[in-house]
Design a protein around this motif. Sequence first.
Motif, short mmCIF file in Angstrom:
data_model
loop_
_atom_site.label_atom_id
_atom_site.label_comp_id
_atom_site.label_asym_id
_atom_site.label_seq_id
_atom_site.Cartn_x
_atom_site.Cartn_y
_atom_site.Cartn_z
N VAL A 270 0.62 -1.12 0.04
CA VAL A 270 0.17 -0.04 -0.09
C VAL A 270 0.89 1.15 0.17
N LYS A 271 0.69 2.11 -0.85
CA LYS A 271 1.47 3.43 -1.03
C LYS A 271 1.14 4.23 0.25
N VAL A 272 0.05 4.38 0.90
CA VAL A 272 -0.08 5.25 2.20
C VAL A 272 0.70 4.76 3.08
N HIS A 273 1.65 5.52 3.79
CA HIS A 273 2.60 4.94 4.75
C HIS A 273 1.77 4.58 6.15
N SER A 274 0.73 5.67 6.49
CA SER A 274 0.08 5.49 7.73
C SER A 274 -0.63 4.17 7.68
N LEU A 275 -1.23 3.60 6.33
CA LEU A 275 -1.85 2.30 6.39
C LEU A 275 -0.97 1.03 6.28
N ASN A 276 0.22 1.27 5.95
CA ASN A 276 1.10 0.14 5.53
C ASN A 276 1.80 -0.48 6.95
N ASP A 277 0.73 -1.48 7.60
CA ASP A 277 1.28 -2.18 8.71
C ASP A 277 1.41 -3.66 8.50
N SER A 278 1.56 -3.92 7.33
CA SER A 278 1.69 -5.23 7.11
C SER A 278 2.78 -6.28 7.76
N HIS A 279 3.87 -5.51 7.83
CA HIS A 279 5.17 -5.84 8.30
C HIS A 279 4.91 -6.22 9.76
N LEU A 280 4.21 -5.32 10.54
CA LEU A 280 4.02 -5.18 11.84
C LEU A 280 2.96 -6.27 12.14
N LEU B 264 -1.37 -16.24 27.06
CA LEU B 264 -2.37 -15.52 26.38
C LEU B 264 -1.79 -13.91 26.52
N LEU B 265 -1.28 -13.37 27.52
CA LEU B 265 -0.94 -12.06 27.63
C LEU B 265 0.02 -11.61 26.83
N LEU B 266 1.31 -12.53 26.98
CA LEU B 266 2.53 -12.21 25.88
C LEU B 266 1.84 -11.74 24.53
N PRO B 267 1.35 -12.55 23.59
CA PRO B 267 1.13 -12.12 22.47
C PRO B 267 0.15 -11.06 22.12
N THR B 268 -0.99 -10.91 23.16
CA THR B 268 -1.65 -9.68 23.11
C THR B 268 -0.87 -8.43 23.44
N THR B 269 -0.13 -8.39 24.55
CA THR B 269 0.78 -7.25 24.86
C THR B 269 1.67 -6.77 23.54
N VAL B 270 2.36 -8.01 22.91
CA VAL B 270 3.30 -7.71 21.85
C VAL B 270 2.41 -7.13 20.70
N THR B 271 1.25 -7.49 20.31
CA THR B 271 0.45 -7.33 19.12
C THR B 271 0.21 -5.85 19.17
N LEU B 272 -0.35 -5.30 20.40
CA LEU B 272 -0.65 -3.93 20.91
C LEU B 272 0.39 -3.23 20.72
N CYS B 273 1.60 -3.54 21.34
CA CYS B 273 2.80 -2.73 21.13
C CYS B 273 3.14 -2.32 19.78
N LEU B 274 3.20 -3.46 19.17
CA LEU B 274 3.63 -3.42 17.50
C LEU B 274 2.74 -2.51 16.76
N LEU B 275 1.64 -2.64 17.15
CA LEU B 275 0.77 -1.83 16.35
C LEU B 275 0.39 -0.47 16.61
#
Length: 101
Positions: free
Chosen positions: A22-32, A69-80
């Motif tokens: 996606v060309k829009v930088h603020s929408l390109n979260d695919s790597h995260l 359960l809490l580790l991937p939830t926290t990692v996901t929220l932090c990454l995004l």
Amino acid sequence: MLGYKVLVLVIGCFIAWITRKVKVHSLNDSHLVCMAIYSVVVCVIVGIPLAFLINERVDALVGCLSFVLLLPTTVTLCLLFIPKVRGILVRKRMHNSAVQQ
């Protein structure tokens, strides 16, 4: 239930793959998103066998499952959200410095 969650994870991978250029930088979260999915998969691969191995010890089982359960939830929220909040703060700081000049 596990099959349903795997299906949702596969759909998330597919959507991240489609939107990776996606060309829009603020929408390109695919790597995260891919990194977040990776953390979920690793925790599932570790957590499910571990839950079967410590089935008799309820305290250890609850602690282990809570961590898994809490580790991937926290990692996901932090990454995004941390890069987005950081970008907002940098823009605000740049705007404030431009106004002061």
